[in-house]
Write an enzyme that holds these catalytic residues in place. Structure first.
Site, PDB file in Angstrom:
ATOM      1  CE1 TYR A 165      21.690  11.512 -19.703  1.00 15.40           C
ATOM      2  CE2 TYR A 165      21.944  12.917 -20.299  1.00 15.40           C
ATOM      3  CZ  TYR A 165      22.274  12.099 -19.305  1.00 15.40           C
ATOM      4  OH  TYR A 165      23.467  11.706 -18.743  1.00 15.40           O
ATOM      5  CG  ASP A 207      20.645 -13.574 -14.972  1.00 12.34           C
ATOM      6  OD1 ASP A 207      21.010 -13.808 -16.494  1.00 12.34           O
ATOM      7  OD2 ASP A 207      22.262 -13.704 -14.642  1.00 12.34           O
ATOM      8  CE  LYS A 245      25.011 -13.605 -22.231  1.00  9.04           C
ATOM      9  NZ  LYS A 245      24.509 -12.703 -21.442  1.00  9.04           N
ATOM     10  CB  THR A 274      22.116 -10.355 -21.652  1.00 10.03           C
ATOM     11  OG1 THR A 274      21.833 -11.688 -22.581  1.00 10.03           O
ATOM     12  CG2 THR A 274      22.256  -9.498 -20.543  1.00 10.03           C
ATOM     13  NE  ARG A 300      27.375  -6.129 -26.568  1.00  9.33           N
ATOM     14  CZ  ARG A 300      28.248  -7.719 -26.671  1.00  9.33           C
ATOM     15  NH1 ARG A 300      27.949  -7.669 -24.696  1.00  9.33           N
ATOM     16  NH2 ARG A 300      28.183  -8.493 -27.385  1.00  9.33           N
ATOM     17  CD  GLU A 303      18.746  10.976 -15.301  1.00 14.87           C
ATOM     18  OE1 GLU A 303      18.387  11.158 -14.603  1.00 14.87           O
ATOM     19  OE2 GLU A 303      20.121  11.190 -16.022  1.00 14.87           O
TER      20      GLU A 303
HETATM   21  N1  DSN Z   1      29.560 -12.017 -20.280  1.00 15.61           N
HETATM   22  C1  DSN Z   1      28.461 -13.349 -19.736  1.00 15.61           C
HETATM   23  C2  DSN Z   1      29.134 -14.405 -20.455  1.00 15.61           C
HETATM   24  O1  DSN Z   1      29.816 -14.578 -21.154  1.00 15.61           O
HETATM   25  O2  DSN Z   1      28.127 -15.710 -20.521  1.00 15.61           O
HETATM   26  C3  DSN Z   1      28.288 -13.425 -18.808  1.00 15.61           C
HETATM   27  O3  DSN Z   1      28.113 -11.740 -18.256  1.00 15.61           O
END
Ligand code: DSN
Length: 486
Positions: free
Chosen positions: A72, A249, A281, A278, A287, A74
């Site tokens: 943990y 974003d 991607k 994120t 992730r 935090e």
């Molecule tokens: N799930 C993501 C995507 O596929 O673009 C966005 O949250």
């Protein structure tokens, strides 16, 4: 993966690590071990075209499987609510350092568990910085607990009465950009900007006009299904004119920013006040999420946990540090350029075979097909493609007549197959295979005899033909080459 060839000795080590790990898991819950093996086989044997997916390196994957998961932590680096966080501090600080260096950001926060979490942290931070701090200063107190009941009521009304302007879902924006059913559409008064109905492109004058009229606290730029680049310098001009905070974003295209494909006005980091992303991607990490910010927002973002987030996933932060270190290698720039080049080849391959694309092409990693001309819905297309081993996701197109569930679109992207080593010729072949499926898919009928939006028939032999042709491409570009589970 193929752009980072490994020696046989390294491949043997990785194979041995996974074999032994699976053996341990098998001893406790063999069905999980079997599903894990099957997942690798499935990913190896299909054309992964989901624009938001990728394949992380074995180093990133292995980093996630450790005892950091048990801790943990935090709080933030050096200021934890638990004892014994010295090693978590090390990996969190490393992840943040790599992120700052990679993106040229004054401040980075590596704790968000996902992109949605990163956006929630950004919202919290902007509200705290832009609304709460001035209110506390006005009342000469340091903490909301010190406000009188009446003053706290006023502040709460101010916090809850803020306006947010983001891109609409059917134009390619994300749920968290103010989509009414999402929390972002409930916690803020929201309005949305779309794209030009003729061209499908962002119309900056229209965004500016809407911003002047609505005067949002937050202007969000960024997308999850828009196949074009955005001029973030222009978005910042619009934000400045109306006194808004510009939040970008970049979850989808962070890899293209990291790999210097998007530079100058197309790089959000120097232009936005707060940038979220994120890490899994196009950035090809574990992730998770990340927030980058200008210095003035650093202290409020830093309080993201426990204000907004649960305890940090230290094993994932460690993997973020590894992935970001990978993205700082010169080879990542070559990878990012190939993502964009391959998307062009895929788009051209589809268009020359008669497929309608939203915006008539792409200049990022996304291609958005409008499958209406095949007489089918996005859902029918997605299912038929999956039957043939082509993994995509259905997606709305602007002003979609089939709504957000059935849709008229299919969104595809190039990051994952580019990681496998696919080039322009392979993506042209992928376009040919997709068209073979779409042209041979016919809608079914409902039990009442009406045209169905879900059921469909795929012509005899098409799935086998496409799978066989895909297998040649996949075998020539293996996923995790040398990884042998025995
Ligand atoms: N799930 C993501 C995507 O596929 O673009 C966005 O949250």
């Amino acid at each position: 993966m193929s752009e980072t060839p490994r020696s046989d000795a390294t491949s043997d080590l990785i194979s041995s690590a996974y074999r032994q790990a699976l053996e341990v898991i098998e001893g406790v819950e063999p069905r999980v071990a079997a599903a894990t093996r099957q997942e690798l086989a499935d990913q190896r044997g299909s054309l992964k075209l989901i624009a938001s997916e990728n394949y992380a390196s074995p180093a990133v994957l292995l980093t996630m499987g450790t005892w950091f998961s048990d801790k943990y932590a935090e709080g933030t680096v050096g200021h934890r609510f638990y004892a014994g966080c010295q090693n978590v501090d090390t990996v969190e600080a490393l992840a943040a350092e790599h992120a700052r260096e990679l993106f040229g950001a004054p401040y980075a926060y590596a704790q968000p568990h996902s992109g949605i979490d990163a956006n929630l942290v950004a919202f919290w931070s902007i509200l705290a910085h832009r609304v709460e701090t001035p209110a506390l200063e006005k009342h000469s107190v340091k903490n909301v607990n010190e406000l009188s009941e009446g003053d706290w009521e006023t502040l709460r009304a101010e916090l809850g009465n803020q306006r947010l302007l983001g891109m609409s879902l059917d134009a390619g924006g994300h749920l968290t950009h103010g989509f009414r059913p999402n929390i972002s559409g409930k916690m803020f008064h929201q309005q949305q900007y779309g794209t030009d109905p003729e061209t499908g492109l962002l119309d900056y004058d229209a965004v500016a006009a809407k911003a002047r009229e609505f005067r949002p606290l937050i202007l969000i730029a960024g997308y999850s299904a828009y196949p074009r680049r955005v001029n973030f310098a222009k978005m910042r001009e619009i934000a400045d004119e109306v006194g808004a905070t510009l939040m970008v974003d970049m979850a989808h295209f962070a890899g293209l920013v990291a790999g210097k494909v998007f530079t100058g006005d197309e790089d959000p980091v120097p232009h936005a006040h707060v940038v979220t992303t994120t890490t899994h991607k196009s950035l090809r990490g574990p992730r998770g999420g990340l927030v980058l910010a200008q210095e003035e927002f650093a202290s409020s973002v830093d309080r993201g946990c426990p204000m907004v987030l649960g305890g940090p996933l230290s094993h994932v932060m460690a993997a973020k540090a590894v992935a970001l270190a990978e993205a700082r290698q010169p080879s990542f720039q070559d990878y990012a350029q190939r993502i964009a080049d391959n998307a062009k080849s895929l788009a051209e391959g589809l268009m020359k075979r008669g497929v309608t694309l939203v915006t008539d092409g792409t200049d990022n990693h996304i291609v958005l097909l409008d499958v209406g001309s095949f007489g089918i819905t996005g859902r029918q297309a997605e299912s038929a493609l999956l039957d043939a081993g082509v993994v995509t996701n259905r997606n709305s197109v602007p002003a979609d007549p089939n709504g957000a569930w059935y849709t008229s679109g299919v969104r595809i992207g190039t990051p994952a197959l580019t990681t496998r080593g696919f080039g322009a010729d392979e993506f042209d072949k992928v376009a040919e295979l997709m068209v073979d499926v779409l042209a041979n898919t016919t809608p079914g009928t409902t039990s009442a005899g009406a045209p169905s939006k879900a059921s469909y028939t795929l012509g005899d032999g098409v799935a086998d033909r496409v799978r066989a042709a895909s297998a040649e491409l996949l075998d020539a570009n293996p996923l995790y080459p040398g990884l042998d589970l025995g």
